[in-house]
Scaffold this motif. Structure first.
Motif, mmCIF file in Angstrom:
data_model
loop_
_atom_site.group_PDB
_atom_site.id
_atom_site.type_symbol
_atom_site.label_atom_id
_atom_site.label_comp_id
_atom_site.label_asym_id
_atom_site.label_seq_id
_atom_site.Cartn_x
_atom_site.Cartn_y
_atom_site.Cartn_z
ATOM 1 N N ASP A 183 -27.615 40.662 33.067
ATOM 2 C CA ASP A 183 -26.340 41.745 32.597
ATOM 3 C C ASP A 183 -25.468 40.785 31.952
ATOM 4 N N LEU A 184 -25.074 39.960 32.921
ATOM 5 C CA LEU A 184 -23.709 38.808 32.714
ATOM 6 C C LEU A 184 -23.943 38.171 31.511
ATOM 7 N N VAL A 185 -25.318 37.575 31.373
ATOM 8 C CA VAL A 185 -25.550 36.814 30.110
ATOM 9 C C VAL A 185 -25.454 37.660 28.833
ATOM 10 N N ALA A 186 -25.849 38.863 28.930
ATOM 11 C CA ALA A 186 -25.650 39.666 27.809
ATOM 12 C C ALA A 186 -24.196 40.111 27.520
ATOM 13 N N VAL A 187 -23.208 40.434 28.409
ATOM 14 C CA VAL A 187 -21.901 40.267 28.320
ATOM 15 C C VAL A 187 -21.185 39.156 27.520
ATOM 16 N N ILE A 188 -21.523 37.756 28.187
ATOM 17 C CA ILE A 188 -20.933 36.749 27.695
ATOM 18 C C ILE A 188 -21.511 36.244 26.245
ATOM 19 N N GLU A 189 -22.838 36.690 26.219
ATOM 20 C CA GLU A 189 -23.297 36.437 24.520
ATOM 21 C C GLU A 189 -22.494 37.457 23.328
ATOM 22 N N THR A 190 -22.193 38.327 24.269
ATOM 23 C CA THR A 190 -21.501 39.591 23.253
ATOM 24 C C THR A 190 -20.110 39.151 22.831
ATOM 25 N N ALA A 191 -19.312 38.686 23.913
ATOM 26 C CA ALA A 191 -18.067 37.879 23.940
ATOM 27 C C ALA A 191 -18.048 36.463 22.930
#
Length: 277
Positions: free
Chosen positions: A79-87
């Motif tokens: 989940d956090l990787v997905a958020v980081i990649e979006t940012a």
């Protein structure tokens, strides 16, 4: 500060709601157990004057999805990787990753597993002592209390997980007075805690595994937080020897709420010293 909520989809299709505010180098703030989009609000408002701040509601915490099944740190790392990649895609820059409490444990997991888009790591008091086999019976106690909607029994189980001293619990209760939590928010928090305990029960108390973390790291703690947190933080500081370690006199595990300007100032100073990626 104007904010915008958007959805980010994790690898398994879980929908995460993420609040975004400010302009500048991206910062992802990860909330602890019982939290949500509001947890970092005062710190985020301060940082958003010169940073683009991303505030995800973790899985299990509304308005993000509450998936079926037992949660693990592997799920939340994805989940956090997905958020980081979006940012990263939005700004074109790697992120400063910041976590508090359970969110700090998750930030350690994520940086260890997927450091590619993490420019720096800041962790405040991860409860690394609250994991593994000893959490399993507390999880079972909590789940039973949750299923019968027994708030007092849920709170008692959580106190045994977090090891908050009785006098601190009493002071918090006295401070709340006659105020009663919003029932919708209370249930949302209770659901989130249940899922967090599931992940903690499968995790390890081995602090040495974080020795592989190589990004610039800041460790933060309150001098008034109870044991075993000080011992845990000292061990983490030994494990990540290049990390900066800041202990705030007169502050405890609730510093993001009681002294948000102090937290924002420490983070801003740390970010300013991180080499440009």
């Amino acid at each position: 500060m104007n904010s915008h909520d958007q959805s980010v989809e994790s690898a398994d299709g879980t929908r995460l709601v993420v609040r975004r505010l400010g302009v500048g180098d991206p910062v992802v703030l990860v909330h602890g157990s019982g939290g949500g989009l509001h947890s970092w609000a005062a710190v985020a408002d301060d940082l958003a004057h010169d940073h683009e701040v991303w505030l995800p509601a973790r899985r299990g915490y509304g308005p993000s999805d509450v998936p079926p099944g037992v949660k693990s740190f592997r799920d939340e790392t994805a989940d956090l990787v997905a958020v980081i990649e979006t940012a990263r895609r939005s700004s074109g820059r790697p992120v400063h990753l910041v976590g508090a409490s359970y969110g700090a444990t998750l930030a350690l997991h994520t940086t260890s597993a997927e450091p590619r888009d993490v420019r720096s790591l800041a962790v405040f008091e991860p409860p690394l002592f609250a994991a593994g086999a000893e959490i399993a019976p507390l999880l079972n106690r909590y789940r039973a209390a949750f299923e019968r909607d027994d708030a007092a029994a849920m709170a008692a189980a959580l106190n045994d997980v977090t090891r908050v001293p009785a006098e601190v619990v009493a002071a918090i209760a006295a401070g709340a007075g006659d105020r009663r939590p919003d029932p919708v928010e209370a249930r949302r928090s209770a659901v989130g805690w249940l899922h967090d305990l599931e992940a903690l029960a499968q995790d390890s108390t081995d602090i040495t595994r974080w020795s592989s973390i190589a990004v610039p790291t800041l460790l933060l703690a309150g001098a008034d937080t109870w044991e075993p947190m000080p011992t845990t933080m000292n061990a983490l500081a030994t494990t990540i020897p290049a990390a900066r370690y800041v202990v705030w006199p007169g502050q405890s595990h609730f510093v993001t709420m009681t002294a948000p300007a102090l937290v924002a100032q420490a983070l801003r100073r740390f970010f300013a010293g991180v080499p440009v990626a």
